[in-house]
Scaffold this active site. Structure first.
Site, PDB file in Angstrom:
ATOM      1  N   ARG A  93      12.905  48.303  49.338  1.00 24.07           N
ATOM      2  CA  ARG A  93      13.171  47.282  48.109  1.00 24.07           C
ATOM      3  C   ARG A  93      11.966  47.641  47.215  1.00 24.07           C
ATOM      4  O   ARG A  93      12.069  47.171  46.066  1.00 24.07           O
ATOM      5  CB  ARG A  93      12.871  45.779  48.674  1.00 24.07           C
ATOM      6  CG  ARG A  93      14.041  45.371  49.313  1.00 24.07           C
ATOM      7  CD  ARG A  93      14.042  43.979  50.015  1.00 24.07           C
ATOM      8  NE  ARG A  93      13.130  43.966  51.205  1.00 24.07           N
ATOM      9  CZ  ARG A  93      12.829  43.086  52.023  1.00 24.07           C
ATOM     10  NH1 ARG A  93      13.097  41.730  51.706  1.00 24.07           N
ATOM     11  NH2 ARG A  93      11.792  43.088  53.062  1.00 24.07           N
ATOM     12  N   LYS A 190      21.989  35.394  41.189  1.00 28.09           N
ATOM     13  CA  LYS A 190      20.667  35.002  41.634  1.00 28.09           C
ATOM     14  C   LYS A 190      19.409  35.763  40.878  1.00 28.09           C
ATOM     15  O   LYS A 190      19.440  36.867  40.339  1.00 28.09           O
ATOM     16  CB  LYS A 190      20.629  35.899  43.127  1.00 28.09           C
ATOM     17  CG  LYS A 190      19.324  35.555  43.673  1.00 28.09           C
ATOM     18  CD  LYS A 190      19.382  36.153  45.213  1.00 28.09           C
ATOM     19  CE  LYS A 190      18.795  37.532  45.562  1.00 28.09           C
ATOM     20  NZ  LYS A 190      18.993  37.794  46.832  1.00 28.09           N
ATOM     21  N   ARG A 192      15.255  36.197  40.972  1.00 24.71           N
ATOM     22  CA  ARG A 192      14.090  35.966  41.693  1.00 24.71           C
ATOM     23  C   ARG A 192      12.927  35.907  41.005  1.00 24.71           C
ATOM     24  O   ARG A 192      12.679  36.818  39.976  1.00 24.71           O
ATOM     25  CB  ARG A 192      14.054  37.110  42.840  1.00 24.71           C
ATOM     26  CG  ARG A 192      12.984  36.690  43.864  1.00 24.71           C
ATOM     27  CD  ARG A 192      12.836  38.072  44.835  1.00 24.71           C
ATOM     28  NE  ARG A 192      13.993  38.161  45.635  1.00 24.71           N
ATOM     29  CZ  ARG A 192      14.047  37.601  46.891  1.00 24.71           C
ATOM     30  NH1 ARG A 192      12.933  36.916  47.272  1.00 24.71           N
ATOM     31  NH2 ARG A 192      14.807  38.040  47.928  1.00 24.71           N
ATOM     32  N   THR A 224      18.242  33.358  50.261  1.00 23.18           N
ATOM     33  CA  THR A 224      19.400  33.798  49.638  1.00 23.18           C
ATOM     34  C   THR A 224      20.520  33.350  50.453  1.00 23.18           C
ATOM     35  O   THR A 224      21.422  32.738  49.675  1.00 23.18           O
ATOM     36  CB  THR A 224      19.352  35.503  49.765  1.00 23.18           C
ATOM     37  OG1 THR A 224      18.294  35.990  49.053  1.00 23.18           O
ATOM     38  CG2 THR A 224      20.660  35.770  48.965  1.00 23.18           C
TER      39      THR A 224
HETATM   40  C1  R5P Z   1      17.886  41.596  47.906  1.00 19.36           C
HETATM   41  O1  R5P Z   1      18.313  41.895  46.708  1.00 19.36           O
HETATM   42  C2  R5P Z   1      18.671  41.690  48.994  1.00 19.36           C
HETATM   43  O2  R5P Z   1      19.973  42.070  49.022  1.00 19.36           O
HETATM   44  C3  R5P Z   1      18.818  40.437  49.892  1.00 19.36           C
HETATM   45  O3  R5P Z   1      19.661  39.364  49.395  1.00 19.36           O
HETATM   46  C4  R5P Z   1      17.328  39.890  50.068  1.00 19.36           C
HETATM   47  O4  R5P Z   1      16.466  40.891  50.509  1.00 19.36           O
HETATM   48  C5  R5P Z   1      17.326  38.572  51.101  1.00 19.36           C
HETATM   49  O5  R5P Z   1      16.290  38.322  50.983  1.00 19.36           O
HETATM   50  P1  R5P Z   1      15.712  36.726  51.605  1.00 19.36           P
HETATM   51  O6  R5P Z   1      16.515  36.563  52.836  1.00 19.36           O
HETATM   52  O7  R5P Z   1      14.360  36.695  51.564  1.00 19.36           O
HETATM   53  O8  R5P Z   1      16.276  35.932  50.403  1.00 19.36           O
END
Ligand code: R5P
Length: 300
Positions: A93, A190, A192, A224
């Protein structure tokens, strides 16, 4: 061909070895009192193709360092080819500079892996399609989507649809939709906050049906998924199932997921889920056969 396992995902390495009908080769990994590691290859590897299985999940730093040492030890011991099977590629990431002054951590670990002597990498469901560009050595990018498609077919109810929890996941959803006879899909919006890490999921693009299959590359904190499920239920979905390749499962995410609106969470064993992180709604599918099939059919 010889197969070795790092410390992070021995259950998966065992399954791959079993599917290949070979035993795991021996490594000695000694940890000194100050935490430093000494890695030694016990089996003879001169002229052999060697596979190392190591998920670079938490603790990513420790697992990467161990992988670098294993690759180096194999090369020094005469292995002709070293294939690093990294089912979950840590630091994926951090693949670009999000804010001025940041390191591109993924690029650093890939360069180090190549410098240690890895000849090829096999991995699963990368966060972004740009990541393969970082590799100078061949990268084989596998996917768990076919395993997910099989499960979806078994659950499939009336008015089922796929869900991408963010815009970045649309490509993944389109591939899965094709595997499922063009099942319809929606995308969520979404956002962040980069500083706090907090996310907001506010909008749905597309028609919400009754049975939702949310598909993501990984679950870390679980926010998420939990927020996606809440919104989908609010918009009329009756059942929400989740499919995510990598069970990163940080903090208390298992508890959050168990108590959420989600009916079932399917993940794979690209990351080992220890007993204390397992929960009732969880089902782990194995990628071992997919990796073994590839290794059986690939000639160095
Ligand atoms: C983010 O863009 C990824 O695709 C996942 O949605 C994300 O890493 C999930 O993270 P979390 O479980 O902390 O929301």
């Amino acid at each position: 061909m010889k197969i070795f396992s790092g410390s992070s995902n021995k259950p998966l390495a065992d399954k791959i070895a079993k599917a290949l009908k070979i035993r795991l080769s021996k490594l000695e990994i000694h940890i000194f009192p100050d935490g430093e590691k000494r890695v030694r290859v016990i089996d003879k590897v001169v002229g052999e193709d060697c596979i190392v299985v190591q998920s670079t999940s938490a603790n990513a730093d420790i697992n990467y360092i161990e992988l670098f040492f294993i690759v180096d030890a194999l090369k020094r011991s005469g292995a002709s080819l070293v294939i690093a099977v990294i089912p979950y590629l840590g630091y994926q990431r951090q693949d670009h500079v999000f804010r001025e002054g940041e390191a591109v951590s993924l690029e650093v670990v890939i360069k180090t892996l190549e410098a240690a002597g890895a000849d090829k990498v096999i991995t699963f469901d990368l966060h972004s399609i740009k990541i393969p560009e970082f590799f100078k050595i061949p990268l084989i990018h596998l996917s768990a989507l076919s395993l997910f498609a099989e499960k979806v077919k078994k659950i499939d109810g009336d008015d089922a649809f796929l869900v991408s929890p963010d815009m970045g996941g649309i490509r993944r959803i389109k591939v899965l939709s094709e595997m499922l006879n063009n099942m319809s899909y929606v995308t969520l919006e979404k956002d962040r906050d980069l500083k706090s890490g907090k996310i907001e999921i506010s909008k749905v693009y597309g028609r919400v049906g009754k049975v939702a299959f949310v598909v993501d590359d990984m679950i870390s904190t679980g926010s998420t998924i939990v927020k996606a499920a809440e919104l989908l239920k609010k918009k009329g979905a009756k059942h929400v199932f989740v499919f995510a390749t990598h069970p990163v499962f940080s903090g208390n995410s298992p508890k959050i997921l168990q108590e959420s609106e989600v009916e079932k969470v399917f993940v794979t064993d690209t990351i080992d889920v220890p007993k204390e992180k397992q929960f009732k709604k969880l089902e782990v599918l194995s990628v071992a056969e997919v990796i073994a099939e590839l290794l059986k059919n690939s000639k160095s």
